[in-house]
Design a protein around this motif. Structure first.
Motif, PDB file in Angstrom:
ATOM      1  N   CYS A  94       0.839  -1.210   0.000  1.00  0.00           N
ATOM      2  CA  CYS A  94       0.000   0.000   0.000  1.00  0.00           C
ATOM      3  C   CYS A  94       0.870   1.255   0.000  1.00  0.00           C
ATOM      4  CB  CYS A  94      -0.931  -0.001   1.201  1.00  0.00           C
ATOM      5  SG  CYS A  94      -2.051  -1.422   1.210  1.00  0.00           S
ATOM      6  N   ARG A  95       0.486   2.176  -0.848  1.00  0.00           N
ATOM      7  CA  ARG A  95       1.268   3.406  -1.059  1.00  0.00           C
ATOM      8  C   ARG A  95       1.485   4.164   0.245  1.00  0.00           C
ATOM      9  NH1 ARG A  95      -1.129   8.121  -2.358  1.00  0.00           N
ATOM     10  NH2 ARG A  95      -3.074   7.058  -2.857  1.00  0.00           N
ATOM     11  N   TRP A  96       0.443   4.207   1.069  1.00  0.00           N
ATOM     12  CA  TRP A  96       0.500   5.003   2.297  1.00  0.00           C
ATOM     13  C   TRP A  96       0.757   4.150   3.535  1.00  0.00           C
ATOM     14  CZ3 TRP A  96      -3.251   2.116   4.123  1.00  0.00           C
ATOM     15  CH2 TRP A  96      -4.332   1.804   3.314  1.00  0.00           C
ATOM     16  N   ALA A 129      -4.230   9.325   6.405  1.00  0.00           N
ATOM     17  CA  ALA A 129      -3.337  10.424   6.795  1.00  0.00           C
ATOM     18  C   ALA A 129      -2.264   9.880   7.715  1.00  0.00           C
ATOM     19  CB  ALA A 129      -4.124  11.517   7.526  1.00  0.00           C
ATOM     20  N   THR A 130      -1.097  10.517   7.647  1.00  0.00           N
ATOM     21  CA  THR A 130      -0.037  10.145   8.579  1.00  0.00           C
ATOM     22  C   THR A 130       0.346  11.324   9.473  1.00  0.00           C
ATOM     23  OG1 THR A 130       1.573  10.652   6.851  1.00  0.00           O
ATOM     24  CG2 THR A 130       0.975   8.343   7.109  1.00  0.00           C
ATOM     25  N   GLU A 131      -0.189  12.514   9.151  1.00  0.00           N
ATOM     26  CA  GLU A 131       0.117  13.720   9.930  1.00  0.00           C
ATOM     27  C   GLU A 131      -1.176  14.297  10.487  1.00  0.00           C
ATOM     28  OE1 GLU A 131       2.998  14.989  10.632  1.00  0.00           O
ATOM     29  OE2 GLU A 131       4.020  13.389   9.522  1.00  0.00           O
ATOM     30  N   PRO A 132      -1.132  14.847  11.722  1.00  0.00           N
ATOM     31  CA  PRO A 132      -2.353  15.367  12.342  1.00  0.00           C
ATOM     32  C   PRO A 132      -3.093  16.417  11.511  1.00  0.00           C
ATOM     33  CG  PRO A 132      -0.624  15.193  13.995  1.00  0.00           C
ATOM     34  CD  PRO A 132       0.012  14.871  12.663  1.00  0.00           C
ATOM     35  N   LYS A 133      -2.333  17.311  10.823  1.00  0.00           N
ATOM     36  CA  LYS A 133      -3.009  18.389  10.075  1.00  0.00           C
ATOM     37  C   LYS A 133      -3.848  17.806   8.934  1.00  0.00           C
ATOM     38  CE  LYS A 133      -1.813  22.767   7.787  1.00  0.00           C
ATOM     39  NZ  LYS A 133      -2.066  22.468   6.389  1.00  0.00           N
ATOM     40  N   ASP A 134      -3.232  16.890   8.182  1.00  0.00           N
ATOM     41  CA  ASP A 134      -3.915  16.217   7.081  1.00  0.00           C
ATOM     42  C   ASP A 134      -5.105  15.409   7.611  1.00  0.00           C
ATOM     43  OD1 ASP A 134      -4.096  15.526   4.419  1.00  0.00           O
ATOM     44  OD2 ASP A 134      -2.846  13.727   4.639  1.00  0.00           O
ATOM     45  N   LYS A 189      -8.690  -3.045   0.806  1.00  0.00           N
ATOM     46  CA  LYS A 189      -7.911  -1.943   0.254  1.00  0.00           C
ATOM     47  C   LYS A 189      -8.544  -1.397  -1.031  1.00  0.00           C
ATOM     48  CE  LYS A 189      -4.891  -2.178   3.509  1.00  0.00           C
ATOM     49  NZ  LYS A 189      -5.715  -2.303   4.710  1.00  0.00           N
ATOM     50  N   LEU A 190      -8.718  -0.069  -1.039  1.00  0.00           N
ATOM     51  CA  LEU A 190      -9.265   0.622  -2.213  1.00  0.00           C
ATOM     52  C   LEU A 190      -8.128   0.941  -3.193  1.00  0.00           C
ATOM     53  CD1 LEU A 190     -11.627   3.154  -0.381  1.00  0.00           C
ATOM     54  CD2 LEU A 190     -12.231   0.921  -1.334  1.00  0.00           C
ATOM     55  N   LYS A 191      -8.523   1.493  -4.339  1.00  0.00           N
ATOM     56  CA  LYS A 191      -7.506   1.837  -5.355  1.00  0.00           C
ATOM     57  C   LYS A 191      -6.506   2.863  -4.828  1.00  0.00           C
ATOM     58  CE  LYS A 191     -10.396   1.153  -9.485  1.00  0.00           C
ATOM     59  NZ  LYS A 191      -9.978  -0.187  -9.824  1.00  0.00           N
ATOM     60  N   ASN A 192      -6.928   3.667  -3.850  1.00  0.00           N
ATOM     61  CA  ASN A 192      -6.005   4.688  -3.337  1.00  0.00           C
ATOM     62  C   ASN A 192      -4.768   4.084  -2.668  1.00  0.00           C
ATOM     63  OD1 ASN A 192      -6.545   4.121  -0.554  1.00  0.00           O
ATOM     64  ND2 ASN A 192      -8.319   5.467  -0.574  1.00  0.00           N
ATOM     65  N   SER A 193      -4.799   2.751  -2.452  1.00  0.00           N
ATOM     66  CA  SER A 193      -3.654   2.094  -1.805  1.00  0.00           C
ATOM     67  C   SER A 193      -2.581   1.675  -2.811  1.00  0.00           C
ATOM     68  CB  SER A 193      -4.128   0.838  -1.054  1.00  0.00           C
ATOM     69  OG  SER A 193      -4.560  -0.150  -1.970  1.00  0.00           O
TER      70      SER A 193
END
Ligand code: SF4
Length: 226
Positions: free
Chosen positions: A33-35, A187-192, A117-121
């Protein structure tokens, strides 16, 4: 089994979010997965070999009876049945975190936490994307897991465009209990995370699907073993 890490934290997602739990991360995952936030656990040899008895001994000091077997992808590993069997004998409440790409019957699991997993992965590399497109969504395995276990379905949503794909997946899976569906922001960051949470929360209110937090992103962004 090859174990990547054992740690104690709060369950970050889904119906048990906030529950202190011991995490058993199995090494090795056939997806990319990309993320993915645990790329360090992708390789089959990314860890040390521990027997189920050694794992129980190592986790027994933590003040919880909630165990989360995660990865990597725990459902593709030989030995998952012995590990889960021994956790069960030792009175743990067991969650397996899986992408739902493999069906195994008869595990004494309390919650099968499935994240199709969706395509975004898909990886950004085009060749890899073709390869993983074949693997990431396995309707028959998913249906088997949903039929055999108490489950939750968690979809990682990146943009509003992903919502239609979630609907397509649910149509293919048939008979999904809507109260077992969770949507969580990618997301991996709180702001996002906060930005995506706002529109996703609105969609959850419209659709009736549950919003799942990702406590680990808010509390310990980027930290291993949390
Ligand atoms: S299935 Fe999970 S562990 Fe495997 S690549 Fe995807 S997010 Fe990472």
């Amino acid at each position: 089994m090859m174990i990547n890490e054992l740690f104690y934290s709060l369950q970050g997602e889904g119906q048990l979010a906030g529950v202190p739990s011991v995490f058993i991360r199995v090494a090795g995952c056939p997806l990319r997965c990309r993320w993915c936030d645990t790329k360090y656990a992708w390789a089959l040899d990314a860890g040390e070999v521990l027997t189920p008895e050694q794992i129980i001994e190592k986790i027994s000091d933590y003040p919880t009876q909630f165990a989360v077997v995660t990865g990597g992808e725990p459902m593709v590993h030989e030995g998952i049945d012995e590990l889960v069997g021994l956790l069960h004998k030792n009175d743990y409440h067991i969650t397996i975190e899986t992408a739902g790409i493999e069906y195994i019957a008869g595990l004494p699991v309390d919650l099968m936490s499935i994240s199709p997993k969706l395509k975004n992965s898909l990886p950004s590399n085009a060749e890899q994307a073709i390869e993983y497109e074949q693997k990431r969504f396995q309707p028959e395995a998913l249906k088997g897991l949903m039929k055999s276990y108490d489950y939750q379905l968690k979809f990682v949503v990146d943009t509003p465009n992903d919502i239609d794909e979630v609907a397509d997946c649910l149509e293919q899976l048939e008979d999904v209990n809507p109260y077992k569906i969770y949507l969580t922001p990618q997301a991996t960051e709180p702001k996002d995370y906060l930005e995506k949470s706002r529109w996703l929360a609105d969609y959850c209110l419209q659709s009736g699907f549950a919003f799942s937090p990702r406590l680990q992103v808010m509390l310990w962004p980027g930290q291993k073993g949390k």
